[in-house]
Each structure stands twice: as C-alpha cells, then as structure tokens.
Design an enzyme around this catalytic site. Structure first.
Site, mmCIF file in Angstrom:
data_model
loop_
_atom_site.group_PDB
_atom_site.id
_atom_site.type_symbol
_atom_site.label_atom_id
_atom_site.label_comp_id
_atom_site.label_asym_id
_atom_site.label_seq_id
_atom_site.Cartn_x
_atom_site.Cartn_y
_atom_site.Cartn_z
ATOM 1 N N LYS A 1 -4.780 -12.017 1.160
ATOM 2 C CA LYS A 1 -4.329 -13.410 1.221
ATOM 3 C C LYS A 1 -5.501 -14.328 1.582
ATOM 4 O O LYS A 1 -6.307 -13.975 2.445
ATOM 5 C CB LYS A 1 -3.224 -13.519 2.277
ATOM 6 C CG LYS A 1 -2.532 -14.867 2.376
ATOM 7 C CD LYS A 1 -1.410 -14.819 3.428
ATOM 8 C CE LYS A 1 -0.586 -16.090 3.454
ATOM 9 N NZ LYS A 1 0.524 -16.022 4.430
ATOM 10 N N SER B 1 5.118 -17.449 2.578
ATOM 11 C CA SER B 1 3.905 -18.031 2.048
ATOM 12 C C SER B 1 2.968 -17.029 1.373
ATOM 13 O O SER B 1 2.098 -17.437 0.607
ATOM 14 C CB SER B 1 3.138 -18.743 3.167
ATOM 15 O OG SER B 1 2.655 -17.809 4.103
ATOM 16 N N SER C 1 6.868 -14.933 6.244
ATOM 17 C CA SER C 1 5.938 -15.056 5.115
ATOM 18 C C SER C 1 5.424 -13.741 4.528
ATOM 19 O O SER C 1 4.766 -13.756 3.489
ATOM 20 C CB SER C 1 4.730 -15.909 5.512
ATOM 21 O OG SER C 1 5.080 -17.259 5.521
#
Lengths: 485, 84
Positions: free
Chosen positions: A76, A151, A175
């Site tokens: 990420k 997310s 997330s």
C-alpha cells in the site's frame, strides 16, 4: 510453470525453495500480469527494474532460510519506502520521496522479499471504496463496475487479480478487512501495537495498525510473522517475544468458545449475510467449537464515536502538510497564511478536508467536552463490552461487512451511507483488538462476502487457527475471470 | 445543534483550509448530516465513565536524551518545494 501467479504465497515459497521456479521468472510473471492489468488502476508506482535486479541477486545467491525468500511484493502506498515515491493517495504528497524505510516494509525486506510497486489507496486511508484517491478509483477484479473496498483498495484488487502474491495494508476502521471481504481474500488487522507504525503515513494514531492481506490463512500467518515485532521507534509498540504464527498454525479448535453478538444483526442487512453467518456458525460447531450468545450493547455507538476520534486525530496529524518543508505548495496567496490555506485546499481532496474540518471542530474551544471527551468515554464503554465478553469466550464471529462490493459512484454523494460500511469493523479498532476477515461465500449476484473473527488482544494465533480450520471446511474458492487483460 | 455557513468558514480558517464559496452549501449539508449521526452519542449517560486515553496497558517508554540520528540536512531538504 504458466500459472505460478495464481498460487498461494506458501506454494510459491515452496516452488522457489525446490528450484521449480526462479525468483526472476516469478518476478517477470507478476510484471507481465501488472502490465496487462492497467485498467484496474491498482498501482500508483511500479519498481520493476529494481525488482528484477533483486530477483537476479537472489537467484545468484539464494537464501532459503528466510520467511519470504525471493518473493516480490507490492505494498500500500501509505508505507514510506526509501527513495521510492510515497503518496498516501494524495496530491499533497504526489512528489514526496522518503529518505527512510517504514519498519514494517523493512521487516519484509529483511525476511527476503523485495518491492514490486506501490498500491493505490483512498487519500490518507480515508474512505471505504478507494474513490477518494488523487490517482483515481481502483476497480474490483470481481466486476468492472464495482469498488474494491477501501482504504486498502489497490491492495485488495492487486491481490485478487494475481498482481502480487500477498500484500500489506493498514486498518484504522476496517481498511484491511472490508476490502478483503469485497474481493474474496483474507485480511488481518492485528492487535494495536503489534506492528510498528513508524514510517506509515499517519491517519489516526490511536487506531492505525498495519496488517497482511493474502489468499490463504497460512499465507496470512507467514506475512504477520514477517512484518510484526517490537520497534523502539514507535512509542506504542508492544515489547514482547516474537511469535512463530505459521509454524504454530493448527486446525484443531475443539472446545473453543465462540461468541455470537446479537447486536451485529442490523436492519436492512441482506438475507445472504445472515445465511452466511449461520453457515459459519455451523462449520465451527461441527468442528467442535461451542457457540455462545453474547451481547456487546454499545456496538451501535462505535461508528459515531469513531467519527469523532478518527477525524480529531487526523486533523492534528495532517496539520504538518503546510507546503513548507515537503509536499505540494500552492503558487497562490499574498502572504504565508494564504499560502497555507491554498496549499491545503488544493492539496487535499474533499473527503480529507471534510474530516479535517470535523476534527478541528470537535477539538475546538467550547466543543471539546461535548464531542471529543464524550467520544473517549463511549470508547471506554465499547472496550469494556469486549473485555466483559472475553472473560467467557475465546473469539467472536460476525459478518465482516453489511453488504458485498457496491457500484462505483453509488455512495459518493452521501458520506454517512459510506461510513456505515464499516459498522462491523470499527468497534475492533476502538478496542485495539485483532480481527481476521475470511472469504466465506457469495451473495446472489455472485460477489464475495466475508466473515470476521475477533480475538482478545495479542491472541492472533487463536483467530488464525480458527480461520485455518474454517477455511479447510468452508470450501470457498475465488474464481475470477481475467476480463481486464 | 446545527452548523451554519459562518461557523464552517470559521472552522476552515482554524484548519488553514480555504473554502471555495461555491462549495460552502454542499459542505454545510454534508457536515450537518455527519454531526446528526455523531450526536447519537448524546443518548448515553457517561457521567461516571472515565475517558479512554490509551488502549494499551502500558505507559509510554522513556529513553535517554541523546541524539540517535542527525547530519541528514541534505536528505531532508531534498523534498522541500523551494530552497535557497
């Protein structure tokens, strides 16, 4: 080996160890997949040259004693990576190149893995659909009109599409678990303090926690083992002996007590989710676990509490983005204050600005007691609900999300409806507990749904074991048509 | 309570974010719906509850006050938008 990339991480590691495949061949196979999957928009940055070099280096001098020997991994874009652009999905950081490496990614590299690229995410990890990213929304491989969750949406999309053998995300309110649930993959939010926060772009520091996203529970235990551990540089890192989750993984769950909280049955929840929950209960019962009805009475207040605590911490954390020392700077404004205001207005997207304003308001003079202090008190009650329940049970089983993946654009005009997505995941962050989302079935449209196992603090091994047993008996298999290539 | 446009402009000023006049209406609407949602907490009596300030049962560690890093001025300045 043509199908190497649809294997699990543990299978890939075996193949590298036994020299059935070289690290270079493996890396080339992922690069090819990534180049064919641009439509998914899962990557912000790729580091192919560096990855190929690392793969060759490994093949020349293989060290198979490590947990992640010779494996390329995409992560990420919230983890700072040395000399590689790190954006947090934001315009305000779109030219930021860290001079240091986050502890968690460093741990992965120290265990033999190397970087393949940086994955798209909601801006500053604020979102549940990956639609708030400055770099555009990510597509769910399950269907071209669906969000991948958020997310960590680039992470879930890349993993499900075979663009990385495993990945890591961060979870402040769901997330990791919600995108895992939306893509039929496994996601773990560890106990607060188990994985270092050092070098992760901060959102809400009392809630943020990094964790693995993988294809199987075994893979999840390998990744957790590699990334976790005490770090002096994180003041809330827990100082304890490192555990060997993968070696200790076992599927005997006989006699374990599983709590079923009545508050997790919400209005308008699709029938399939209820049915899936029943199926999950039956699987665990058939394996010898004992089901116990429990009550977590303050569950409904978790989301309102979260939407005070998280924005408050975010408004403080994001005060550093002022256009002076690093990041984007606006060219407009006649004095310093106007430069700040224009930089932040142009650099942040709408959702981030909304949350900064909420946070600033709830912390402002005259409102602090009514909002922030109130939320801290309710957070205490939410934690106490879990503490009380865990005196009589080993783990809790709930659905991961109140729906399957929704359509792109479906919830962007109504922030509260977007927030409600995290109704089952947020309480765990407020209480600092570990929770594992497991793919468990499909809804009537054929979209994946997940179940969540919540454990006591630092009881990751137990929920991984339950998950491992569940996975073996559930029979779920992700079957994704590669429509994008 | 409800937030009016003036209040929102004031909070934006505090947060050092300039708000486009054309967007104030929709921002006001969104923030009010969020605060309506948040204010469910007022249903609960929390008079006797201690606020939770940390979920860890440990106090923050202290360390020796000595420099463990430094001499990286050039590295740090690399990311500044403008320098002399």
């Amino acid at each position: 080996m043509s199908n190497i990339t649809n294997q699990s991480l543990s299978e890939i590691l075996e193949n590298i160890k036994s020299k059935k495949i070289s690290s270079l061949e493996l890396t080339q196979a992922y690069i090819k997949n990534i180049e064919n999957a641009k439509k998914l928009n899962a990557f912000v940055t790729t580091t192919f040259d560096q990855a190929l070099e690392n793969a060759k280096k490994f093949d020349n001098k293989p060290n198979n004693e490590q947990l992640l020997s010779g494996v390329p991994l995409a992560v990420k874009d919230l983890f700072c990576t040395e000399n590689i652009k790190t954006t947090a999905g934001s315009n305000i950081l779109n030219n930021f190149v860290p001079s240091y490496e986050s502890t968690v990614t460093k741990n992965l590299w120290n265990n033999g893995a190397f970087l393949l690229g940086k994955l798209n995410c909601d801006e500053f990890a604020m979102g549940s659909s990956n639609e708030t990213s400055f770099f555009g929304n990510v597509i769910n491989p399950i269907g071209d009109h669906l969000v991948p969750g958020g997310s960590s949406g680039g992470s879930s999309s890349a993993l499900a599409a075979d663009l990385t053998p495993a990945t890591i995300g961060t979870d402040t309110g769901g997330s990791i678990r919600q995108p895992a649930s939306f893509t039929g993959t496994v996601g773990l939010k560890p106990t607060y303090g188990l994985c270092s926060r050092w070098g992760i772009v901060a959102f809400a520091s009392s809630l943020d926690q990094a964790g693995p996203m993988t294809k199987t529970v075994n893979d999840c235990s390998i990744m957790l083992e590699a990334m976790s551990g005490f770090d002096e540089k994180d003041s809330t890192s827990i100082n304890k002996k490192k555990e060997t989750y993968s070696k200790n993984l076992k599927d005997n769950i006989k006699g374990l007590k599983i709590g079923i909280p009545k508050e997790y049955r919400v209005d308008n929840m699709p029938k399939e989710i209820d049915e899936l929950w029943e199926k999950g209960k039956k699987i665990l019962k058939d394996l010898g676990a004992q089901l116990i009805d429990i009550s977590l009475p303050h569950t409904k207040y978790a989301l309102p509490t979260y939407y005070i605590v998280a924005p408050a911490e975010a408004s403080s954390n994001l005060a550093r983005y002022d256009g002076v020392r690093y990041g984007y700077r606006s060219q407009k404004g006649k004095d310093l204050i106007e430069m700040y205001e224009n930089t932040r207005s142009e650099g942040f997207g709408d959702e981030v600005k909304r949350r900064i304003l909420i946070g600033t308001y709830v912390l402002s003079s005259g409102y602090y007691d009514a909002y922030y202090l109130k939320a801290q008190k309710v957070r205490q009650l939410i934690k106490k609900d879990f503490d009380d329940s865990f005196t009589k049970i080993d783990a809790i089983l709930t659905p991961s999300t109140p729906s399957s993946a929704f359509k792109i654009g479906e919830k962007t005009n109504d922030p509260v409806s977007m927030y409600l997505n995290d109704i089952f995941t947020v309480p765990v962050n407020l209480a600092g507990l570990p929770a594992l989302s497991l793919p468990a079935g499909l809804d009537k449209q054929g979209y994946p749904l997940g179940l969540q196992l919540i454990g006591k603090a630092l009881d990751e091994q137990k929920i991984l074991n339950i998950g491992y047993a569940f996975e073996k008996n559930c029979g779920y298999k992700n079957e994704i048509k590669k429509w994008w290539s | 309570m409800s937030l009016d446009k003036e209040k929102i402009k004031h909070v934006a000023k505090l947060a050092r974010i300039s708000v486009d006049e054309a967007k104030v209406d929709s921002l006001t609407k969104d923030l009010n719906s969020i605060f309506k949602f948040i204010e469910q907490l007022n249903e609960l009596n929390t008079d006797k509850v201690e606020p939770l300030t940390s979920i860890l049962n440990q106090s923050l560690r202290s360390r020796k006050d000595e420099i463990s890093d430094g001499k990286i001025r050039e590295k740090i300045l690399k990311n500044s938008p403008k320098k002399k």
